[in-house]
Design a protein around this motif. Structure first.
Motif, mmCIF file in Angstrom:
data_model
loop_
_atom_site.group_PDB
_atom_site.id
_atom_site.type_symbol
_atom_site.label_atom_id
_atom_site.label_comp_id
_atom_site.label_asym_id
_atom_site.label_seq_id
_atom_site.Cartn_x
_atom_site.Cartn_y
_atom_site.Cartn_z
ATOM 1 N N MET A 39 0.852 -1.180 0.000
ATOM 2 C CA MET A 39 0.000 0.000 0.000
ATOM 3 C C MET A 39 0.893 1.236 0.000
ATOM 4 S SD MET A 39 -3.047 1.131 2.640
ATOM 5 C CE MET A 39 -3.879 -0.456 2.565
ATOM 6 N N VAL A 40 0.748 2.085 -1.017
ATOM 7 C CA VAL A 40 1.615 3.247 -1.173
ATOM 8 C C VAL A 40 0.791 4.525 -1.127
ATOM 9 C CG1 VAL A 40 3.280 1.943 -2.564
ATOM 10 C CG2 VAL A 40 1.459 3.239 -3.710
ATOM 11 N N ILE A 41 1.416 5.605 -0.652
ATOM 12 C CA ILE A 41 0.787 6.917 -0.725
ATOM 13 C C ILE A 41 0.848 7.356 -2.180
ATOM 14 C CG2 ILE A 41 0.805 9.301 0.065
ATOM 15 C CD1 ILE A 41 2.221 8.379 2.592
ATOM 16 N N ALA A 42 -0.295 7.510 -2.795
ATOM 17 C CA ALA A 42 -0.367 7.804 -4.229
ATOM 18 C C ALA A 42 0.401 9.073 -4.576
ATOM 19 C CB ALA A 42 -1.829 7.946 -4.648
ATOM 20 N N GLY A 43 1.102 9.019 -5.705
ATOM 21 C CA GLY A 43 1.774 10.191 -6.229
ATOM 22 C C GLY A 43 3.080 10.550 -5.563
ATOM 23 N N THR A 44 3.640 9.629 -4.748
ATOM 24 C CA THR A 44 4.884 9.925 -4.035
ATOM 25 C C THR A 44 5.976 8.938 -4.437
ATOM 26 O OG1 THR A 44 4.483 8.455 -2.136
ATOM 27 C CG2 THR A 44 3.482 10.668 -2.071
ATOM 28 N N ASP A 45 7.165 9.103 -3.831
ATOM 29 C CA ASP A 45 8.278 8.197 -4.099
ATOM 30 C C ASP A 45 7.983 6.782 -3.618
ATOM 31 O OD1 ASP A 45 9.482 10.464 -5.050
ATOM 32 O OD2 ASP A 45 11.272 10.328 -3.797
ATOM 33 N N GLN A 46 7.033 6.624 -2.716
ATOM 34 C CA GLN A 46 6.619 5.272 -2.329
ATOM 35 C C GLN A 46 6.109 4.507 -3.547
ATOM 36 O OE1 GLN A 46 3.808 4.896 0.823
ATOM 37 N NE2 GLN A 46 4.993 6.047 2.315
ATOM 38 N N GLU A 47 5.263 5.147 -4.313
ATOM 39 C CA GLU A 47 4.703 4.503 -5.501
ATOM 40 C C GLU A 47 5.809 4.179 -6.503
ATOM 41 O OE1 GLU A 47 1.417 5.431 -9.042
ATOM 42 O OE2 GLU A 47 1.400 6.609 -7.195
ATOM 43 N N GLU A 48 6.717 5.133 -6.712
ATOM 44 C CA GLU A 48 7.830 4.917 -7.642
ATOM 45 C C GLU A 48 8.668 3.712 -7.229
ATOM 46 O OE1 GLU A 48 12.119 7.083 -8.491
ATOM 47 O OE2 GLU A 48 10.386 8.365 -8.084
ATOM 48 N N ALA A 49 8.969 3.605 -5.931
ATOM 49 C CA ALA A 49 9.814 2.519 -5.442
ATOM 50 C C ALA A 49 9.130 1.167 -5.597
ATOM 51 C CB ALA A 49 10.166 2.762 -3.979
ATOM 52 N N ALA A 50 7.855 1.093 -5.250
ATOM 53 C CA ALA A 50 7.133 -0.182 -5.342
ATOM 54 C C ALA A 50 7.021 -0.647 -6.784
ATOM 55 C CB ALA A 50 5.748 -0.039 -4.713
ATOM 56 N N LEU A 51 6.775 0.277 -7.693
ATOM 57 C CA LEU A 51 6.695 -0.078 -9.108
ATOM 58 C C LEU A 51 8.052 -0.548 -9.624
ATOM 59 C CD1 LEU A 51 4.399 2.796 -10.441
ATOM 60 C CD2 LEU A 51 3.793 0.383 -10.208
ATOM 61 N N ALA A 52 9.122 0.067 -9.138
ATOM 62 C CA ALA A 52 10.471 -0.267 -9.612
ATOM 63 C C ALA A 52 10.858 -1.698 -9.265
ATOM 64 C CB ALA A 52 11.487 0.713 -9.022
ATOM 65 N N ILE A 53 10.337 -2.216 -8.162
ATOM 66 C CA ILE A 53 10.686 -3.597 -7.786
ATOM 67 C C ILE A 53 9.605 -4.585 -8.219
ATOM 68 C CG2 ILE A 53 12.131 -2.859 -5.863
ATOM 69 C CD1 ILE A 53 9.878 -3.572 -3.951
#
Length: 250
Positions: free
Chosen positions: A142-156
């Motif tokens: 679960m990521v905070i939308a529109g933040t680096d959390q989303e970027e990191a989860a997608l990257a892995i």
């Protein structure tokens, strides 16, 4: 349209309760359970997870910094390896307690200062998520939308659920307004429902200055530790269902 409602629960400690967990469980579809570092303990974890399983509510781990006194809302400086190990440890505990409650862990969501720091630091977020996925590679992040959390989860390549916050004011960069600022936490149930309906209809985060940040919205967070939490949650669910928006797990 379908959306998940989640809440951070299991945050009591020993004889000290926090939040109206039982009442919130009757409204939400996913629960993020504190893992004992920022809040909670084994007894609280099992109690909260058992209540969730009984109601068909999805189980999530809610790992945070080891800071009971500060409720995990004070930043800490840790290496990425330390963060990964800390999240693995807490996720593993949540998995075991979920199994003891007769359920299984579905997702992981970072808590407090750890979550806020990870929202601005993709490398830190990645370390935390890789730590969680070491415990169970099938977990939804679960990521905070529109933040680096989303970027990191997608990257892995992790499966993700994009989260927005019902009772928190937004900045134009999709970050949450600091809790120290007046108006950062929204307590009016009608205001919460109105803004969330607008965000769902526009498929965008709406910042306080009117900025729209387009995003997919999979889940909406309802904080369980505010005085109006249950009233806000019940009113929001009622308003969403009145607009034919289905509530269900992501």
């Amino acid at each position: 349209m379908k959306v998940d409602l989640n809440a951070d629960l299991g945050e009591g400690f020993g004889p000290w309760p926090m939040g109206a967990d039982t009442a919130m469980m009757d409204v939400i579809s996913s629960a993020n359970i504190a893992c004992g570092f920022h809040a909670g303990d084994p007894d609280q974890m099992l109690k909260s997870m058992s209540a969730a399983v009984a109601r068909g509510v999805g189980l999530g781990a809610h790992p945070g910094f080891p800071d009971l006194q500060g409720f995990g809302r004070r930043p800490m400086q840790m290496s990425h390896a330390e963060v990964a190990n800390m999240v693995t440890y807490q996720t593993g505990a949540a998995m075991a307690m979920a199994r003891a409650a007769g359920g299984r862990l579905r997702h992981v969501k970072l808590h407090g200062a750890l979550a806020n720091m990870a929202a601005d630091d993709a490398a830190l977020a990645r370390a935390a998520y890789e730590g969680a996925l070491r415990a169970d590679p099938d977990l939804i992040v679960m990521v905070i939308a529109g933040t680096d959390q989303e970027e990191a989860a997608l990257a892995i390549g992790a499966p993700i659920a994009r989260e927005i916050f019902a009772d928190r004011a937004y900045l134009p960069n999709a970050r949450l307004q600091d809790r120290k600022i007046a108006g950062a936490v929204i307590h009016d149930p009608e205001q919460v429902a109105t803004r969330i309906l607008a965000m769902l209809q526009e498929a965008a985060i709406i910042a306080e200055d009117g900025t729209r940040i387009p995003t997919q919205i999979d889940t909406i967070c309802l904080h369980g530790d505010t005085p109006q939490a249950v009233e806000i949650a019940r009113n929001l669910r009622s308003c969403l269902e009145a607009e034919n928006i289905q509530i269900g797990q992501f």
